[in-house]
Design an enzyme around this catalytic site. Sequence first.
Site, PDB file in Angstrom:
ATOM      1  CG  ASP A 137      10.975  54.458 -12.374  1.00 47.94           C
ATOM      2  OD1 ASP A 137      10.476  53.264 -12.474  1.00 47.94           O
ATOM      3  OD2 ASP A 137      10.754  54.876 -11.106  1.00 47.94           O
TER       4      ASP A 137
ATOM      5  CG  ASP B  72       6.210  69.166 -18.285  1.00 47.05           C
ATOM      6  OD1 ASP B  72       7.034  69.310 -19.058  1.00 47.05           O
ATOM      7  OD2 ASP B  72       5.920  70.452 -17.852  1.00 47.05           O
TER       8      ASP B  72
ATOM      9  CG  ASP C  92       5.421  51.846 -14.135  1.00 46.22           C
ATOM     10  OD1 ASP C  92       6.456  51.187 -14.725  1.00 46.22           O
ATOM     11  OD2 ASP C  92       5.075  52.041 -12.924  1.00 46.22           O
TER      12      ASP C  92
ATOM     13  CE  LYS D 273      10.238  70.947 -15.971  1.00 45.92           C
ATOM     14  NZ  LYS D 273       8.671  71.124 -16.572  1.00 45.92           N
TER      15      LYS D 273
ATOM     16  CE1 TYR E  75      15.189  56.299 -10.391  1.00 48.50           C
ATOM     17  CE2 TYR E  75      15.633  54.279  -9.904  1.00 48.50           C
ATOM     18  CZ  TYR E  75      14.849  54.952 -10.177  1.00 48.50           C
ATOM     19  OH  TYR E  75      13.346  54.862 -10.419  1.00 48.50           O
TER      20      TYR E  75
HETATM   21  C1  IPM Z   1      11.753  49.793 -12.314  1.00 49.42           C
HETATM   22  C2  IPM Z   1      11.465  49.742 -10.892  1.00 49.42           C
HETATM   23  C3  IPM Z   1      12.627  50.009 -10.267  1.00 49.42           C
HETATM   24  C4  IPM Z   1      13.184  51.353 -10.727  1.00 49.42           C
HETATM   25  C5  IPM Z   1      12.624  49.753  -8.525  1.00 49.42           C
HETATM   26  C6  IPM Z   1      12.089  48.431  -8.161  1.00 49.42           C
HETATM   27  C7  IPM Z   1      13.918  49.988  -8.028  1.00 49.42           C
HETATM   28  O1  IPM Z   1      10.438  50.643 -10.701  1.00 49.42           O
HETATM   29  O2  IPM Z   1      12.706  48.811 -12.737  1.00 49.42           O
HETATM   30  O3  IPM Z   1      11.211  50.569 -13.188  1.00 49.42           O
HETATM   31  O4  IPM Z   1      12.823  52.306 -10.063  1.00 49.42           O
HETATM   32  O5  IPM Z   1      14.123  51.413 -11.511  1.00 49.42           O
HETATM   33 MG    MG Z   2       9.507  51.633 -12.391  1.00 49.44          MG
END
Ligand code: IPM
Ligand code: MG
Length: 376
Positions: A252, A228, A256, A196, A146
């Site tokens: 990230d 993975d 999710d 990885k 990032y």
């Molecule tokens: C998160 C989001 C952010 C990230 C975006 C909105 C920049 O997806 O906080 O997980 O990628 O960190």
């Molecule tokens: Mg995110």
Amino acid sequence: MNSNSNEYNILLLPGDGIGVEVVPEAVRVMQSVAELCNFTLKYDEALVGGCAIDATGEPLPPETLELARKSDAVLLGAVGGPQWESLPMAQRPEKGLLGLRSELKLFANLRPALTFPALAQSSSLKLELVSGLDLLIIRELTGGIYFGEPRGVEENNGIRRGVNSYVYNEHEIRRIARVAFDMARKRNGRLCSVDKANVLEVTQLWRDVVIEVHAEYSDVSLSHMYVDNAGMQLVREPKQFDVIVTGNMFGDILSDVAAMLTGSLGMLPSASLNENNQGMYEPVHGSAPDIAGQGLANPLATILSVAMMCRYSLEQPQAADLIEQAVQATLDEGLRTSDIFTEGSIQVGTRDMTDSVLKNVLEIHGNGSGVRTNVS
Ligand code: IPM
Ligand code: MG
């Protein structure tokens, strides 16, 4: 900062979309627990993300950053929306968020994924795989791909080439590893480091350093997994995990996945901490432009983020417990916003959901201190 007194400065950054709906609701809960638990909160409010771009031309105005630096904790709603998606990368709402993370050095991102019993049926996975799930993803937040340099898109002889750099130095790995081992020690004593290392040298270093730090934490069991495989294992058998530690981008993605296991993104809080335990707290969900402005948003992720704030930055664990128990009680009463609605439950909007949490905060606090209340 006033970390030694009972008074704390909180910066509110509602941001965009449903952020402006859920943050004020969470503030009502925060104010209530502060009064009940005898601490004082002073609030400032500022712009970040798309609303800041509209008002000032930049996603993270200097005044916002200044207020954030002076605060004990920041409560952020959400940033972004379709109207800002065509802007150049450097001016997008997300840059506001990334700027706060890096300027405040919020390197430790805690993303719990906890299945509330009342919601286990909403998961896309089978009930037995997710019921009782309680895992914590610790994502490194200020390094990795990032933020690595060089980055950008260049053109040479008419051919465009894009570059991002996946960079970690050993200090960055060591400090996030320590946070992860400390957390695992307070939970079930199991840490899985995700990398990885079969392909990327930077993550071979990650693995080596995590193993070195493990020497200080012999009571915690450490395992390693390629990313993975970790993605696959999260949906195959999520309860095998206690704490996962990983770099910025893998975290990230995996967070999710983990979020969805619990049934709704609308339920999950997060904390981003620096070395002084100053923190930014935000729901994991985004700005949800499709439902913004309609009073439908689920406020619980933001309310639970306030609980994390009480625990990690304000050191008011009883306030954190109170909020978490009140959320649980509200769900047990069958109240649901549309994102977690199932047949037979009671559909409510943002405000009614919060009213119920507030009612339960008072009731649970009353019971705890021996004053019986009977609200129903
Ligand atoms: C998160 C989001 C952010 C990230 C975006 C909105 C920049 O997806 O906080 O997980 O990628 O960190
Ligand atoms: Mg995110």
